[in-house]
Design a protein around this motif. Structure first.
Motif, short mmCIF file in Angstrom:
data_model
loop_
_atom_site.label_atom_id
_atom_site.label_comp_id
_atom_site.label_asym_id
_atom_site.label_seq_id
_atom_site.Cartn_x
_atom_site.Cartn_y
_atom_site.Cartn_z
N ARG A 41 -0.85 -18.49 -8.48
CA ARG A 41 -0.72 -17.65 -7.30
C ARG A 41 0.64 -17.89 -6.67
O ARG A 41 1.07 -19.03 -6.49
CB ARG A 41 -1.83 -17.95 -6.31
CG ARG A 41 -1.81 -17.06 -5.08
CD ARG A 41 -3.04 -17.25 -4.21
NE ARG A 41 -4.27 -16.86 -4.89
CZ ARG A 41 -5.44 -16.75 -4.29
NH1 ARG A 41 -5.57 -17.00 -3.01
NH2 ARG A 41 -6.52 -16.39 -5.00
N GLU A 42 1.32 -16.81 -6.34
CA GLU A 42 2.65 -16.92 -5.79
C GLU A 42 2.77 -16.17 -4.48
O GLU A 42 2.12 -15.15 -4.26
CB GLU A 42 3.70 -16.38 -6.78
CG GLU A 42 3.58 -14.90 -7.07
CD GLU A 42 4.72 -14.36 -7.91
OE1 GLU A 42 5.82 -14.96 -7.90
OE2 GLU A 42 4.52 -13.33 -8.60
N LEU A 43 3.61 -16.69 -3.63
CA LEU A 43 3.92 -16.01 -2.38
C LEU A 43 4.83 -14.83 -2.67
O LEU A 43 5.86 -14.96 -3.31
CB LEU A 43 4.61 -16.98 -1.42
CG LEU A 43 5.10 -16.38 -0.10
CD1 LEU A 43 3.92 -15.92 0.76
CD2 LEU A 43 5.95 -17.38 0.66
N VAL A 44 4.43 -13.67 -2.17
CA VAL A 44 5.20 -12.45 -2.35
C VAL A 44 6.07 -12.16 -1.14
O VAL A 44 7.27 -11.86 -1.26
CB VAL A 44 4.28 -11.25 -2.64
CG1 VAL A 44 5.08 -9.95 -2.73
CG2 VAL A 44 3.48 -11.49 -3.91
N ALA A 45 5.48 -12.23 0.04
CA ALA A 45 6.19 -11.90 1.27
C ALA A 45 5.52 -12.59 2.44
O ALA A 45 4.32 -12.87 2.41
CB ALA A 45 6.23 -10.38 1.48
N HIS A 46 6.30 -12.83 3.46
CA HIS A 46 5.82 -13.52 4.65
C HIS A 46 6.45 -12.88 5.87
O HIS A 46 7.61 -12.47 5.84
CB HIS A 46 6.20 -15.00 4.58
CG HIS A 46 5.86 -15.79 5.80
ND1 HIS A 46 4.63 -16.36 5.99
CD2 HIS A 46 6.59 -16.09 6.91
CE1 HIS A 46 4.61 -16.99 7.14
NE2 HIS A 46 5.78 -16.84 7.73
N ILE A 47 5.67 -12.83 6.94
CA ILE A 47 6.18 -12.30 8.20
C ILE A 47 5.66 -13.16 9.33
O ILE A 47 4.50 -13.57 9.34
CB ILE A 47 5.80 -10.81 8.38
CG1 ILE A 47 6.50 -10.20 9.60
CG2 ILE A 47 4.29 -10.64 8.46
CD1 ILE A 47 6.42 -8.67 9.63
N THR A 48 6.52 -13.45 10.28
CA THR A 48 6.13 -14.27 11.41
C THR A 48 5.18 -13.52 12.33
O THR A 48 5.01 -12.30 12.23
CB THR A 48 7.36 -14.73 12.20
OG1 THR A 48 8.09 -13.58 12.66
CG2 THR A 48 8.27 -15.59 11.35
N SER A 49 4.57 -14.25 13.25
CA SER A 49 3.60 -13.63 14.14
C SER A 49 4.21 -12.55 15.00
O SER A 49 3.57 -11.54 15.28
CB SER A 49 2.94 -14.70 15.01
OG SER A 49 3.90 -15.40 15.78
N ILE A 50 5.45 -12.78 15.42
CA ILE A 50 6.15 -11.77 16.21
C ILE A 50 6.59 -10.60 15.34
O ILE A 50 6.60 -9.45 15.77
CB ILE A 50 7.35 -12.38 16.94
CG1 ILE A 50 6.87 -13.43 17.95
CG2 ILE A 50 8.17 -11.32 17.63
CD1 ILE A 50 8.00 -14.20 18.61
N GLY A 51 6.95 -10.91 14.11
CA GLY A 51 7.37 -9.88 13.18
C GLY A 51 8.86 -9.78 12.99
O GLY A 51 9.33 -8.93 12.22
N GLY A 52 9.61 -10.66 13.63
CA GLY A 52 11.05 -10.56 13.55
C GLY A 52 11.66 -11.15 12.30
O GLY A 52 12.78 -10.79 11.93
N ASP A 53 10.96 -12.06 11.65
CA ASP A 53 11.49 -12.75 10.49
C ASP A 53 10.59 -12.51 9.29
O ASP A 53 9.37 -12.66 9.37
CB ASP A 53 11.59 -14.25 10.74
CG ASP A 53 12.60 -14.58 11.82
OD1 ASP A 53 12.32 -15.49 12.64
OD2 ASP A 53 13.67 -13.95 11.86
N THR A 54 11.21 -12.15 8.18
CA THR A 54 10.49 -11.93 6.93
C THR A 54 11.16 -12.67 5.81
O THR A 54 12.37 -12.91 5.83
CB THR A 54 10.42 -10.44 6.58
OG1 THR A 54 11.75 -9.91 6.47
CG2 THR A 54 9.67 -9.66 7.66
#
Length: 120
Positions: free
Chosen positions: A45-58
């Motif tokens: 299993r691999e991480l594809v994408a991540h987003i912070t709770s606020i949404g400003g950083d991916t």
């Protein structure tokens, strides 16, 4: 009851596009960072994408950078993964993950996954 429900998977031709959605309920969505993971047969299993709770950083895996976009709509408690220029190697079960890290402990939730198949 915590629930993460992925949708939008299916069969698509190489070069095509799909948008995955993950609808969250049962927790404070806006306090959680969200991620998309995937797992293909015979692979980890691999991480594809991540987003912070606020949404400003991916962040994105190198293999999808420039093709995939993660976004979230906190008013709808939903995280999205827009997938463009799909390749056969993108074929996998895609899972959404919610995590809140605090000094007293983490909360970590997973959806059941949605199948994405890229094939002619």
């Amino acid at each position: 009851q915590v629930q993460l429900v992925e949708s939008g998977g299916g069969l698509v031709q190489p070069g095509g596009s799909l948008t995955l959605s993950c609808a969250a309920s049962g927790f404070t969505f806006s306090s959680f960072a969200m991620s998309w993971y995937r797992q293909a047969p015979g692979k980890e299993r691999e991480l594809v994408a991540h987003i912070t709770s606020i949404g400003g950083d991916t962040t994105y895996a190198d293999s999808v950078k420039g093709r995939f976009t993660i976004s979230r709509d906190n008013s709808k408690n939903t995280v999205y993964l827009q997938m463009n220029s799909l390749k056969p190697e993108d074929t996998a079960v895609y899972y959404c993950n919610a995590i809140e890290r605090r000094v007293w402990g983490d909360s970590d939730y997973w959806g059941q996954g949605t199948q994405v198949t890229v094939s002619s």
